[in-house]
Design an enzyme around this catalytic site. Structure first.
Site, PDB file in Angstrom:
ATOM      1  N   ASP A  33       3.750 120.605  44.089  1.00 15.08           N
ATOM      2  CA  ASP A  33       5.127 120.359  42.708  1.00 15.08           C
ATOM      3  C   ASP A  33       5.202 118.940  42.406  1.00 15.08           C
ATOM      4  O   ASP A  33       6.531 118.969  42.431  1.00 15.08           O
ATOM      5  CB  ASP A  33       5.849 121.430  43.777  1.00 15.08           C
ATOM      6  CG  ASP A  33       5.728 120.606  45.366  1.00 15.08           C
ATOM      7  OD1 ASP A  33       5.256 119.909  45.288  1.00 15.08           O
ATOM      8  OD2 ASP A  33       6.811 121.300  45.737  1.00 15.08           O
ATOM      9  N   GLY A  34       4.596 118.160  43.271  1.00 17.11           N
ATOM     10  CA  GLY A  34       4.988 116.741  42.716  1.00 17.11           C
ATOM     11  C   GLY A  34       5.997 115.872  43.966  1.00 17.11           C
ATOM     12  O   GLY A  34       6.482 114.671  43.901  1.00 17.11           O
ATOM     13  N   LYS A 192      21.396  85.015  23.792  1.00 13.06           N
ATOM     14  CA  LYS A 192      20.624  86.053  23.222  1.00 13.06           C
ATOM     15  C   LYS A 192      21.999  87.189  22.837  1.00 13.06           C
ATOM     16  O   LYS A 192      22.809  87.372  23.938  1.00 13.06           O
ATOM     17  CB  LYS A 192      19.652  86.657  24.182  1.00 13.06           C
ATOM     18  CG  LYS A 192      19.267  88.173  24.155  1.00 13.06           C
ATOM     19  CD  LYS A 192      18.273  88.170  24.419  1.00 13.06           C
ATOM     20  CE  LYS A 192      18.659  88.627  26.094  1.00 13.06           C
ATOM     21  NZ  LYS A 192      17.523  89.625  26.934  1.00 13.06           N
ATOM     22  N   ARG A 194      21.949  91.074  21.763  1.00 13.52           N
ATOM     23  CA  ARG A 194      21.363  92.354  21.908  1.00 13.52           C
ATOM     24  C   ARG A 194      21.677  93.238  20.968  1.00 13.52           C
ATOM     25  O   ARG A 194      22.640  93.934  21.227  1.00 13.52           O
ATOM     26  CB  ARG A 194      20.466  93.270  23.452  1.00 13.52           C
ATOM     27  CG  ARG A 194      20.310  94.378  23.112  1.00 13.52           C
ATOM     28  CD  ARG A 194      19.635  94.363  24.965  1.00 13.52           C
ATOM     29  NE  ARG A 194      18.510  93.995  25.630  1.00 13.52           N
ATOM     30  CZ  ARG A 194      17.547  93.472  25.189  1.00 13.52           C
ATOM     31  NH1 ARG A 194      16.303  94.293  24.091  1.00 13.52           N
ATOM     32  NH2 ARG A 194      16.675  92.609  25.956  1.00 13.52           N
ATOM     33  N   ASP A 218      12.568  84.377  32.817  1.00  6.45           N
ATOM     34  CA  ASP A 218      13.123  85.100  32.980  1.00  6.45           C
ATOM     35  C   ASP A 218      12.728  85.769  34.266  1.00  6.45           C
ATOM     36  O   ASP A 218      12.072  85.833  34.725  1.00  6.45           O
ATOM     37  CB  ASP A 218      12.506  85.890  31.572  1.00  6.45           C
ATOM     38  CG  ASP A 218      14.890  86.554  31.334  1.00  6.45           C
ATOM     39  OD1 ASP A 218      15.638  86.401  31.732  1.00  6.45           O
ATOM     40  OD2 ASP A 218      14.525  86.798  30.032  1.00  6.45           O
ATOM     41  N   GLY A 224       9.183  92.727  26.161  1.00  6.65           N
ATOM     42  CA  GLY A 224       8.508  91.064  25.136  1.00  6.65           C
ATOM     43  C   GLY A 224       9.208  90.902  24.300  1.00  6.65           C
ATOM     44  O   GLY A 224       9.366  90.045  22.808  1.00  6.65           O
ATOM     45  N   GLY A 225      10.840  91.555  23.870  1.00  7.92           N
ATOM     46  CA  GLY A 225      11.006  91.221  22.582  1.00  7.92           C
ATOM     47  C   GLY A 225      12.184  89.590  22.718  1.00  7.92           C
ATOM     48  O   GLY A 225      11.744  88.581  21.862  1.00  7.92           O
ATOM     49  N   THR A 226      12.360  89.439  23.948  1.00 10.08           N
ATOM     50  CA  THR A 226      13.329  88.606  24.292  1.00 10.08           C
ATOM     51  C   THR A 226      12.315  87.273  24.265  1.00 10.08           C
ATOM     52  O   THR A 226      12.372  85.765  23.259  1.00 10.08           O
ATOM     53  CB  THR A 226      13.798  88.233  25.277  1.00 10.08           C
ATOM     54  OG1 THR A 226      15.224  89.934  25.490  1.00 10.08           O
ATOM     55  CG2 THR A 226      14.700  87.231  26.178  1.00 10.08           C
TER      56      THR A 226
HETATM   57  C1  R5P Z   1      17.982  90.862  30.318  1.00 10.47           C
HETATM   58  O1  R5P Z   1      18.999  90.645  30.298  1.00 10.47           O
HETATM   59  C2  R5P Z   1      16.368  90.812  31.320  1.00 10.47           C
HETATM   60  O2  R5P Z   1      16.726  89.281  31.338  1.00 10.47           O
HETATM   61  C3  R5P Z   1      15.700  90.642  30.266  1.00 10.47           C
HETATM   62  O3  R5P Z   1      15.673  89.420  29.588  1.00 10.47           O
HETATM   63  C4  R5P Z   1      15.229  91.908  29.169  1.00 10.47           C
HETATM   64  O4  R5P Z   1      15.097  92.796  30.529  1.00 10.47           O
HETATM   65  C5  R5P Z   1      13.808  91.714  28.985  1.00 10.47           C
HETATM   66  O5  R5P Z   1      13.654  92.678  28.086  1.00 10.47           O
HETATM   67  P1  R5P Z   1      12.927  92.575  26.455  1.00 10.47           P
HETATM   68  O6  R5P Z   1      11.283  91.984  27.367  1.00 10.47           O
HETATM   69  O7  R5P Z   1      12.733  93.689  26.585  1.00 10.47           O
HETATM   70  O8  R5P Z   1      13.019  91.475  25.391  1.00 10.47           O
END
Ligand code: R5P
Length: 291
Positions: A33-34, A192, A194, A218, A224-226
């Site tokens: 059941d987990g 940055k 978002r 970071d 990986g977008g950042t």
């Molecule tokens: C955000 O403030 C964190 O420090 C990272 O920059 C973030 O979690 C990176 O997220 P992603 O790889 O999705 O851009």
């Protein structure tokens, strides 16, 4: 004594070895059941015990294992129980942005304490807005950092050209500063915004990076977008070689391929979460915090 949670596999044993302490294995089973079952396979009566457990994927299950281990350690007579949670999930919601939201960082902090922890250690906690880590927890709490060790990895391995440690956003300044200081390099950060879960817009500041090697650092790489956005900006600034590091490789989807495809020398992380890029262990950082 170091009690080994299962996440990530092998980290607790590395911490025990680094500390020169006895490693206490845990028997763990899952029910259909987990639900999970844990059994600490040694006598903890009167001992100082560190329970090492990251709350990486799957976070809910790993938290439950942590709570069971902390409670069992206390109940088995340990004199002091330290919760060592290298990756502390649920830390990103550290504020109520919309009415009615749960502030999950506060919730897990209370649960860790009430499960039996006398103190807590984390590594590069993702809590950008809180005033102070100790105030978030009702027990002594320390936020350790792996940023120097990550920078030293690159410094030892490569002949870096006039390097700069760079955070891809303002919140990452805390890590770029420590990384830069550790290897005697300059440090800076970018701005940055978002735009969505996978989309960010990065504005370059007056960065002095032309022909210089950059260590982009970071706390987390998730989609990986950042990092990809930061790499593109740097390339437009005529940067030298780019090296990418994070403490916690959450790595959702094809994050790693996207970053590698953007053109970098190497992407590394620590072992707070299991991954193919975990080149730097946090065991020495954790061990040093105890002595
Ligand atoms: C955000 O403030 C964190 O420090 C990272 O920059 C973030 O979690 C990176 O997220 P992603 O790889 O999705 O851009």
């Amino acid at each position: 004594m170091v009690v080994g949670g299962s996440a990530p596999e092998g980290l607790a044993e590395k911490v025990a070895n680094e500390m020169g302490c006895e490693f206490v294995p845990v028997e763990k089973k899952s029910f259909p059941d987990g639900e999970i079952y844990v059994r600490i396979l040694d006598d903890l009566e009167g001992e100082e015990v560190a329970v090492v457990q990251s709350t990486c994927y799957p976070p809910n299950q790993n938290y439950m294992e942590l709570f069971l281990l902390l409670d069992a350690a206390k109940d088995l007579g340990a004199e002091k129980v330290s919760a060592v949670i290298p990756y502390l999930a649920y830390a990103r919601q550290d504020e109520r942005f919309e009415p009615g939201e749960a502030v999950s960082l506060n919730t897990v902090a209370k649960l860790i304490e009430s499960a039996g922890a006398d103190e807590v250690f984390m590594v590069d906690l993702h809590a950008h807005r809180i005033e102070s880590v100790p105030e978030t927890f009702g027990i002594p709490a320390r936020n350790l950092t792996a940023a120097p060790a990550l920078a030293e990895y690159f410094d030892d391995k490569y002949d870096l050209n006039n390097p700069v440690a760079l955070g891809p956003d303002g919140e990452a300044e805390q890590w770029s500063k420590k990384a830069g200081e550790a290897i005697g390099a300059d440090w800076d950060f970018m701005i940055k915004k978002r735009l969505g879960p996978e989309k960010v817009e990065i504005t370059p500041r007056e960065l002095d990076v032309e022909d210089r090697d950059v260590i982009l650092i970071d706390d987390i790489i998730s989609t990986g977008g950042t990092m990809v956005e930061a790499i593109q900006i740097l390339k437009n600034h005529g940067v030298g070689d780019i090296y990418v590091a994070c403490t916690h490789p959450v790595l959702s989807g094809n994050a790693l391929d996207k970053i590698k495809g953007a053109g970098v020398m190497e992407v590394i992380a620590t072992d707070t979460i299991e991954s193919e890029i975990g080149k730097v262990s946090v065991a020495p950082v954790i061990s040093e915090a105890f002595f």
